[in-house]
Design a protein around this motif. Structure first.
Motif, PDB file in Angstrom:
ATOM      1  N   PHE A   1      11.135   4.495 -15.988  1.00 48.03           N
ATOM      2  CA  PHE A   1       9.748   4.034 -15.860  1.00 48.03           C
ATOM      3  C   PHE A   1       9.550   3.229 -14.572  1.00 48.03           C
ATOM      4  O   PHE A   1       8.456   3.233 -13.997  1.00 48.03           O
ATOM      5  N   THR A   2      10.590   2.555 -14.098  1.00 53.68           N
ATOM      6  CA  THR A   2      10.499   1.856 -12.816  1.00 53.68           C
ATOM      7  C   THR A   2      10.316   2.836 -11.669  1.00 53.68           C
ATOM      8  O   THR A   2       9.475   2.645 -10.785  1.00 53.68           O
ATOM      9  N   VAL A   3      11.098   3.909 -11.703  1.00 54.06           N
ATOM     10  CA  VAL A   3      10.983   4.943 -10.669  1.00 54.06           C
ATOM     11  C   VAL A   3       9.616   5.606 -10.725  1.00 54.06           C
ATOM     12  O   VAL A   3       8.972   5.840  -9.684  1.00 54.06           O
ATOM     13  N   VAL A   4       9.146   5.898 -11.938  1.00 55.09           N
ATOM     14  CA  VAL A   4       7.831   6.525 -12.100  1.00 55.09           C
ATOM     15  C   VAL A   4       6.728   5.631 -11.538  1.00 55.09           C
ATOM     16  O   VAL A   4       5.771   6.105 -10.905  1.00 55.09           O
TER      17      VAL A   4
ATOM     18  N   LEU B   1       7.105   3.335  -9.165  1.00 55.28           N
ATOM     19  CA  LEU B   1       7.263   3.079  -7.733  1.00 55.28           C
ATOM     20  C   LEU B   1       6.998   4.309  -6.870  1.00 55.28           C
ATOM     21  O   LEU B   1       6.665   4.167  -5.691  1.00 55.28           O
ATOM     22  N   ILE B   2       7.129   5.502  -7.434  1.00 58.27           N
ATOM     23  CA  ILE B   2       6.955   6.721  -6.628  1.00 58.27           C
ATOM     24  C   ILE B   2       5.571   6.790  -5.977  1.00 58.27           C
ATOM     25  O   ILE B   2       5.463   7.080  -4.777  1.00 58.27           O
ATOM     26  N   PRO B   3       4.455   6.542  -6.698  1.00 60.65           N
ATOM     27  CA  PRO B   3       3.145   6.580  -6.016  1.00 60.65           C
ATOM     28  C   PRO B   3       3.024   5.553  -4.894  1.00 60.65           C
ATOM     29  O   PRO B   3       2.434   5.839  -3.845  1.00 60.65           O
ATOM     30  N   VAL B   4       3.585   4.357  -5.101  1.00 61.36           N
ATOM     31  CA  VAL B   4       3.508   3.320  -4.073  1.00 61.36           C
ATOM     32  C   VAL B   4       4.316   3.731  -2.844  1.00 61.36           C
ATOM     33  O   VAL B   4       3.859   3.614  -1.698  1.00 61.36           O
ATOM     34  N   VAL B   5       5.526   4.240  -3.078  1.00 59.23           N
ATOM     35  CA  VAL B   5       6.387   4.661  -1.959  1.00 59.23           C
ATOM     36  C   VAL B   5       5.754   5.817  -1.202  1.00 59.23           C
ATOM     37  O   VAL B   5       5.739   5.834   0.040  1.00 59.23           O
ATOM     38  N   SER B   6       5.222   6.805  -1.919  1.00 58.39           N
ATOM     39  CA  SER B   6       4.589   7.946  -1.251  1.00 58.39           C
ATOM     40  C   SER B   6       3.354   7.518  -0.468  1.00 58.39           C
ATOM     41  O   SER B   6       3.070   8.063   0.610  1.00 58.39           O
TER      42      SER B   6
END
Length: 285
Positions: free
Chosen positions: A27-30, A32-37
Motif C-alpha cells: 500500500f505504501t508503493v501504491v 507513492l507511485i502517483p506522486v513519483v510519476s
C-alpha cells in the motif's frame, strides 16, 4: 545483570507478521507511485513525454521550463492570491460561526435544541450535488456569482463536522467556569471570547486542517461560481492545460507540484502544532 529472554514466534505468527509488513509495503508503493510519476513527468520535455512511459526518468533533472511555463500560462501568481484570500476569510468565518453555534447548542438548553442538532445531522446526509440547483439560484439572485465575497460567504457556511467536533470537545469543559465568570459579571459573549474560545484551541486546529485542505483543493464550486479568469483559484488554474486537442500532462504535473509547495511548507513549519492539535482534538475526556 538479567539477560533478556528471547521472544519465540510460532510459524503462524511469522506468516502473519510477514503478510502484515508485505501489505504495508504494497500500500505504501501504491500510494507513492502517483506522486513519483508526477514528479518524473514534471521534468520531461514535450518530446520526452510523448516518446516515453510515465516512469521513465527524464534526461535532465534541471529542466525547470515546465514549472516556469505552468506558472506563467496558468497565471498561478494570481490564483495563489485568490486562494489565499478565500482561505483566510473562510477559515476565520467558519471557526467563528461553528464555535458560536456549538456554544449555544451546548451551553443553552431551550426548546428546539435537539431538533436543530438533528437537522444539522440530516443536512450532512444530503448529497451536495442534489442541492446545487437551489444553491445556484440563491447565489444568482443575490448577485454572488463571479465575486470572491460571494464564494467566500458560501464556503464559510456552517460546517456540520466542525460543529460536532466543537460540541464534543465543549462537553469536556466544565460549566463551573461559565458560572464563576457569570457571577463575576461577565456576559455570555465575554465568556465565549475569554474562556470557551481559548479552551477550544485543539478542536479549532483540527477543524482548520479539515476545512483548509477541502477549501484549498475545492474545484467543483470554484469552477461553477468563479468563472472569470481573474478569479481563478489554484485548483482551477491547473485545468488551463487541458482542451479538446489534448492535455499537456507535463505542465499539469509541474503545476500540481507548484500548488503543493505552500501546503508542504506550512506542514513542515507547523507540524508540531498540527500533530498536537489533532491528537488533543481527537481525545475525549
Amino acid at each position: 545483570m538479567v539477560a533478556k529472554r528471547r521472544k519465540h514466534y510460532s510459524p503462524s505468527m511469522i506468516v502473519w507478521i510477514f503478510i502484515k509488513y508485505l501489505s504495508l509495503l504494497f500500500f505504501t508503493v501504491v500510494a507513492l507511485i502517483p506522486v513519483v510519476s508526477c514528479v518524473i513527468t514534471a521534468f520531461k520535455t514535450d518530446a520526452e513525454y510523448q516518446s516515453t512511459n510515465v516512469m521513465t526518468l527524464p534526461e535532465s533533472w534541471l529542466n525547470f521550463d515546465n514549472f516556469i511555463k505552468a506558472f506563467d500560462m496558468a497565471n498561478m501568481g494570481r490564483a495563489f492570491m485568490n486562494s489565499l484570500i478565500i482561505l483566510i476569510f473562510v477559515l476565520i468565518g467558519s471557526v467563528l460561526v461553528g464555535t458560536q453555534l456549538a456554544y449555544v447548542l451546548n451551553r443553552f438548553k431551550f426548546l428546539g435544541n435537539a431538533l436543530i442538532r438533528n437537522l444539522f445531522l440530516f443536512a450532512s446526509l444530503l448529497p451536495g450535488v442534489a442541492m446545487q440547483i437551489s444553491v445556484y439560484n440563491i447565489m444568482q439572485q443575490l448577485g454572488f456569482i463571479n465575486h470572491l465575497y460571494g464564494y467566500i460567504i458560501m464556503m464559510m457556511g456552517t460546517d456540520v463536522i466542525a460543529i460536532y467536533i466543537f460540541i464534543q470537545f465543549m462537553e469536556n469543559i466544565s460549566t463551573s467556569l461559565d458560572e464563576s465568570a457569570f457571577i463575576d459579571g461577565a456576559s455570555y459573549m465575554t465568556i465565549y471570547w475569554k474562556i470557551i474560545l481559548p479552551l477550544l484551541k485543539p478542536a479549532i486546529v483540527t477543524s482548520l486542517i479539515l476545512k483548509g485542505v477541502s477549501t484549498y483543493n475545492e474545484y467543483y464550486n470554484a469552477n461553477l461560481y468563479l468563472q472569470a479568469k481573474q478569479l481563478r483559484t489554484v485548483a482551477i488554474s491547473l485545468f488551463s492545460f487541458t482542451g479538446p486537442l489534448g492535455s499537456r500532462y507535463n505542465l499539469i504535473c509541474a503545476g500540481v507540484i507548484i500548488s503543493l509547495l505552500p501546503a508542504l511548507i506550512v506542514f513542515i513549519l507547523c507540524q508540531k502544532q498540527i500533530y498536537s492539535g489533532i491528537t488533543a482534538g481527537a481525545v475525549k475526556g
